[in-house]
Every structure is written in structure tokens, then in C-alpha cells.
Design an enzyme around this catalytic site. Structure first.
Site, PDB file in Angstrom:
ATOM      1  N   ARG A  99       4.989  -3.162  -0.340  1.00 50.41           N
ATOM      2  CA  ARG A  99       4.383  -4.134   0.570  1.00 50.41           C
ATOM      3  C   ARG A  99       5.474  -4.955   1.235  1.00 50.41           C
ATOM      4  O   ARG A  99       5.963  -5.934   0.674  1.00 50.41           O
ATOM      5  CB  ARG A  99       3.408  -5.032  -0.210  1.00 50.41           C
ATOM      6  CG  ARG A  99       2.420  -5.799   0.662  1.00 50.41           C
ATOM      7  CD  ARG A  99       1.366  -6.495  -0.179  1.00 50.41           C
ATOM      8  NE  ARG A  99       0.563  -5.554  -0.931  1.00 50.41           N
ATOM      9  CZ  ARG A  99      -0.512  -4.911  -0.458  1.00 50.41           C
ATOM     10  NH1 ARG A  99      -0.912  -5.145   0.783  1.00 50.41           N
ATOM     11  NH2 ARG A  99      -1.176  -4.064  -1.208  1.00 50.41           N
ATOM     12  N   SER A 110      -4.609   5.490   6.117  1.00 49.58           N
ATOM     13  CA  SER A 110      -5.957   4.972   6.246  1.00 49.58           C
ATOM     14  C   SER A 110      -6.457   5.423   7.617  1.00 49.58           C
ATOM     15  O   SER A 110      -5.838   5.114   8.623  1.00 49.58           O
ATOM     16  CB  SER A 110      -5.913   3.447   6.151  1.00 49.58           C
ATOM     17  OG  SER A 110      -7.201   2.928   6.051  1.00 49.58           O
ATOM     18  N   GLU A 146      -2.431   3.769  -1.697  1.00 46.57           N
ATOM     19  CA  GLU A 146      -2.753   4.075  -0.300  1.00 46.57           C
ATOM     20  C   GLU A 146      -1.492   4.443   0.487  1.00 46.57           C
ATOM     21  O   GLU A 146      -0.485   3.751   0.440  1.00 46.57           O
ATOM     22  CB  GLU A 146      -3.406   2.858   0.365  1.00 46.57           C
ATOM     23  CG  GLU A 146      -3.711   3.113   1.827  1.00 46.57           C
ATOM     24  CD  GLU A 146      -4.078   1.823   2.577  1.00 46.57           C
ATOM     25  OE1 GLU A 146      -4.646   0.917   1.955  1.00 46.57           O
ATOM     26  OE2 GLU A 146      -3.798   1.767   3.781  1.00 46.57           O
ATOM     27  N   ARG A 152       3.954  -7.416   9.389  1.00 46.29           N
ATOM     28  CA  ARG A 152       2.795  -8.124   8.847  1.00 46.29           C
ATOM     29  C   ARG A 152       3.254  -9.269   7.959  1.00 46.29           C
ATOM     30  O   ARG A 152       4.170  -9.119   7.169  1.00 46.29           O
ATOM     31  CB  ARG A 152       1.925  -7.163   8.025  1.00 46.29           C
ATOM     32  CG  ARG A 152       1.379  -6.035   8.869  1.00 46.29           C
ATOM     33  CD  ARG A 152       0.468  -5.112   8.079  1.00 46.29           C
ATOM     34  NE  ARG A 152       0.098  -3.982   8.925  1.00 46.29           N
ATOM     35  CZ  ARG A 152      -0.674  -2.975   8.528  1.00 46.29           C
ATOM     36  NH1 ARG A 152      -1.162  -2.977   7.287  1.00 46.29           N
ATOM     37  NH2 ARG A 152      -0.968  -1.993   9.350  1.00 46.29           N
ATOM     38  N   ARG A 194       6.264   4.140   2.366  1.00 43.78           N
ATOM     39  CA  ARG A 194       5.522   4.540   1.169  1.00 43.78           C
ATOM     40  C   ARG A 194       5.728   6.025   0.867  1.00 43.78           C
ATOM     41  O   ARG A 194       5.699   6.429  -0.290  1.00 43.78           O
ATOM     42  CB  ARG A 194       4.042   4.209   1.320  1.00 43.78           C
ATOM     43  CG  ARG A 194       3.785   2.714   1.236  1.00 43.78           C
ATOM     44  CD  ARG A 194       2.320   2.379   1.153  1.00 43.78           C
ATOM     45  NE  ARG A 194       2.156   0.921   1.055  1.00 43.78           N
ATOM     46  CZ  ARG A 194       0.991   0.312   0.876  1.00 43.78           C
ATOM     47  NH1 ARG A 194      -0.114   1.032   0.771  1.00 43.78           N
ATOM     48  NH2 ARG A 194       0.926  -1.002   0.787  1.00 43.78           N
TER      49      ARG A 194
END
Length: 414
Positions: free
Chosen positions: A276, A351, A348, A261, A388
RNA sequence: GGAGAAUUGGGUGAGUGGCUGAAACCACAUCCCUGCUAAGGAUGCGUAUGGGUAACUGUACCGAGAGUUCGAAUCUCUCAUUCUCCA
């Protein structure tokens, strides 16, 4: 893509739904008009074509009967010219509609709470009590340095910012986590799949990343190919443009992929550490279901992701996203947020979304229900984001001297 | 990298300019017969979209795109993919 016929017939109801997602009524009104324009343009065009087809049929008969066709030919020629014009009008209407329709987000479920952003999300429950530290818990990047686990500078050197290198035990734990996740998912009935990490534009459009979010994707130069931002893309599009049988459903898939990403628009956020990254590993669950099955499977997927965290001994909470925080394709989403003692925050880590028939309509995934073809429901969710999870283990399992314990369930994988 | 062949509906596979949205077979669905670990028979059955309560009907689609023609699955061109042969 949303159901345009539904929009046309129940405009007020539809716009009330989309307000939750922050779409204003003018945009919707525009979409509705474009749809009506296209329909009438197509109607005129098709009528003209029908007439041309009739005349061409006649032509054949004339030839067989050896009649004179000069006049008929003149008529057809005139009609053809007319059609060229009508075709241009119809194509323009089509393109205008697609431009707007493909950028329109999914309807949220009625149960989705109103709200503007993550502040308005609703915590459903907390699982596991955060551990009490008798020292000041460190953030994972500090622990990474103590243990030599993560090299941020060398990652940047190899690629650019937001890339990192895992070394030694960290690299092995990354791999252990992937295996552990896949094994758990498989035990829950998900079929393990290994897919291409590069997909073409049509697939990205199928799951909703294109055309609106092109800026967040890494694209291959001069090719219609993109690095996938999530395994949701290849796993869901496995059935792109297919008609499944009802017997096959539900289809439960899991796969490990790296995800890429650009993180456009998140400049300045989480610049430190591994939270991130432009590239991260993730094990994904995808479900293809009938509309009747999707609710139950959604719950099962949430349970499963939560269960994995529990097995790892990681405290987390279950959060229902409000309309404003809902992703583009999602009708409803539940996030799992893991406790990070170093950051003193829940972050998070998974999801899970039900997109209902939104992706199915774009990707043309249907199943035969008796004689009819019905759009499937597609669901996706992380189980889990690997990087994560590694961060969460580092922060939750740290000792005062900075060393890190290995969670019990991972030991056999390392 | 070069040469040739291929690409048709869920599957196999016919189809070289109008009678083909596409034979046949298989699969699938419903029904009939039969009563048993089966077989036989009848009917239906591509996708998308528009109109119509419906019956029905218009349009588009035979790998993708463009072209020739009054008319194309069928002819031409470009591209993609697959297979075979040669480097």
C-alpha cells in the site's frame, strides 16, 4: 451519477438496490424531494423568463411601429426583478441537489450478492495451485533486503512514509512488467495510450472521485489539478463531453501511469512493505461500450487480467465483490487476488468494474444510436497493478537462500 | 515576460444589437433514381432540460464567468486556450 428520473419514478425499486450499498432510505427520500423541488423551481422560473422574452419581442415591434413603450418597459422591469428572486431559489435547489446526487453511489447490478464487507465476497474460482515450499517462505520485505531490491527508508527520506525506491534488478523488473502488460493488452485489442498524470477537477468528478473522495487525492496547490489516483480517470475522460458514433464502439484502451493516493483512512494497514504505497505503477484497461456490449467486454477484461497472472505463473483466485465491498462508481466488480506465500494470503492485484452508465452520465459520454444520444457504458480494470505483481513474483519465485527466479515470460523483457 | 489576432453546431465556416438556435458547404441518416468498383435527386439532422401519448412546445447554451440593454453570438470587463510577432 444515478438516473434521477428513474429514482423518481421507481423509488421503491431504486432504494432496494441502494440498500445493498449501504445507503439508507432517508438519504434517498431526501434526494427525491430535492429533485422534485428543483423541478418546480425551474418550472416557475422558466415561465417567468418566457414571459419576459415575449415582452422583449413585443418591445421590438412597438419600436418599429413607433408606439409608446413606457408602460411595457415598466412591466418588463417588474418581471426582471421577479426573475432575480426565482433564479436564486432555483440555484439554491440546484446546488442542494448536486450536493446529494454527486455523493450517491451507483446502483449495484441485480446479480451482485448481498453482504457487508470483503468477508461476504464470493470466490468464483482458483487458478493455479500454490507452490509447496520445503522451507518457510519469506515476506517480500525480507527478500527485498536480501537482494537489495527495495529501499523503504530512502523512499521515506525522499518523500514521506509509504514511498519506496526500487533498485537494480527490481527497478528493471518493474519496467519489464509494464512492457509485458502493455504488450499483452495490445494483443487483446486494447489501444495503447499515454496520458497526462495530472487531471483537472471536472475529470475527477466525471469518473466519481470528486467530490466525495477529495481527501484521498493529492491536489496541486492553488490549481484545479490533481495527481491521478488511477489511469481510469484520464483514459475514461478522454471522451468527456463527447458524442461518439456507434461505429467507434467498443473503444478499448490501455495505458501505463503511476497512481497517487493519500490512502486516507487506511492508517495502520499494510504499513510494512510495498502493498500500500502513496505512489504505485499500474497498467489499466478501460472500455467504452454500448450497454449491449458491456457484459461481454467485462468478461473479456477479467479473462485478460487472469491470463496475465497465469502467464506469469502466479496462483490467484477470482472473487465477486458483494454490495458492501463494491466501490462508489461500480455496478459490479470482480477482483483478482494473487497468492502471497510469505503472507500466506490472497491479496488484491486487479479490480475490474463495470460502471454501466454511472460515469458516462457524470462525464457526459454518449453515442448516437440512430437519432438518439445514448449514454455509453464505461468499464475499467487493472492489468495489472505493477508493484503488487513485483511483490507476488518475489514471494512466489523465491529460493531458500532468498534469491529470486525471473518468470519465464519476463526474461525477454529484462 | 510583452504586443496583436482568434475561439460559433460532428467538421469547414458565415454572421457587429431584435426577422439568428444560428446561412452555406461537408459529414451523417432515411428515401428515390441508377445497377455496379461511382454519380445524381429529395427530406431530415446541435446539446441539455421541463411539459405533452404524440404532433408540438417552454427554457438554457455560439470558449468560461460577470456586466451593459426592454432585448446580445454580436457591446464592455475578467479568465482560459490557440496562433503570430517581440524579448
Amino acid at each position: 451519477m444515478i438516473d434521477l428520473k428513474y429514482l423518481q419514478k421507481n423509488f421503491d425499486e431504486a432504494s432496494a438496490k441502494l440498500v445493498k450499498k449501504g445507503v439508507d432510505e432517508a438519504t434517498l427520500e431526501n434526494l427525491k424531494e430535492l429533485f422534485a423541488t428543483l423541478k418546480s423551481a425551474n418550472a416557475t422560473l422558466e415561465e417567468a423568463k418566457a414571459e419576459q422574452n415575449r415582452m422583449s419581442k413585443l418591445f421590438g415591434e412597438y419600436m418599429r411601429e413607433k408606439k409608446d413603450v413606457t408602460e411595457l418597459k415598466a412591466q418588463v422591469d417588474a418581471k426582471k426583478e421577479e426573475i432575480v428572486g426565482l433564479q436564486a431559489v432555483a440555484r439554491e435547489a440546484q446546488e442542494a441537489l448536486e450536493h446529494v446526487a454527486l455523493a450517491m453511489p451507483n446502483f449495484p447490478d441485480d446479480s451482485v450478492p448481498m453482504g457487508a464487507d470483503e468477508e461476504d465476497n464470493i470466490e468464483l474460482k482458483k487458478v493455479l495451485e500454490p507452490r509447496k515450499f520445503d522451507f518457510e517462505p519469506k515476506e517480500h520485505w525480507a527478500l527485498a533486503e536480501v537482494n537489495g531490491w527495495i529501499e523503504f527508508e530512502r523512499g521515506v527520506k525522499l518523500a514521506k512514509s509509504r514511498f519506496a525506491v526500487l533498485r537494480g534488478e527490481a527497478a528493471r523488473m518493474e519496467r519489464a512488467l509494464i512492457n509485458f502488460f502493455l504488450d499483452v493488452n495490445r494483443e487483446k485489442g486494447f489501444e495503447e495510450v499515454c496520458v497526462p498524470f495530472i487531471n483537472n477537477g471536472a475529470m475527477l468528478q466525471g469518473t466519481g472521485q470528486l467530490p466525495k473522495f477529495e481527501d484521498d487525492l493529492f491536489k496541486i496547490d492553488d490549481e484545479d489539478l490533481y495527481l491521478i489516483p488511477t489511469a481510469e480517470v484520464p483514459l475514461t475522460n478522454l471522451y468527456n463531453d463527447e458524442i461518439l458514433t456507434q461505429k467507434e464502439l467498443p473503444i478499448l484502451l490501455t495505458g501505463y501511469t503511476p497512481c497517487f493516493r493519500k490512502e486516507a483512512g487506511s492508517a495502520g494497514r499494510d504499513t510494512r512493505g510495498m502493498i500500500r504505497q502513496h505512489q504505485f505503477d499500474k497498467v489499466e484497461m478501460v472500455a467504452i461500450t454500448t450497454p449491449e456490449q458491456s457484459e461481454e467486454i467485462f468478461k473479456m477484461m477479467v479473462e485478460n487480467a487472469s491470463d496475465i497472472l497465469t502467464q506469469l505463473g502466479l496462483p490467484h483466485r477470482v472473487v465477486e465483490l458483494c454490495g458492501g465491498d463494491l466501490g462508489f462508481s461500480a455496478a459490479t466488480t470482480i477482483d483478482l487476488e494473487v497468492w502471497l506465500p510469505g503472507q500466506d494470503k490472497y491479496r488484491e492485484i486487479s479490480s475490474i468494474s463495470n460502471t454501466r452508465d454511472f460515469q458516462a452520465r457524470r462525464a457526459k459520454i454518449r453515442y448516437k444510436d440512430g437519432k438518439k444520444n445514448v449514454l455509453v457504458n464505461t468499464l475499467n480494470g487493472s492489468a495489472l497493478a505493477v508493484g503488487r505483481t513485483l511483490v507476488a513474483i518475489m514471494e512466489n519465485y523465491q529460493n531458500e537462500d532468498g534469491t529470486i527466479e525471473i518468470p519465464e515470460v519476463l526474461k525477454k523483457y529484462m
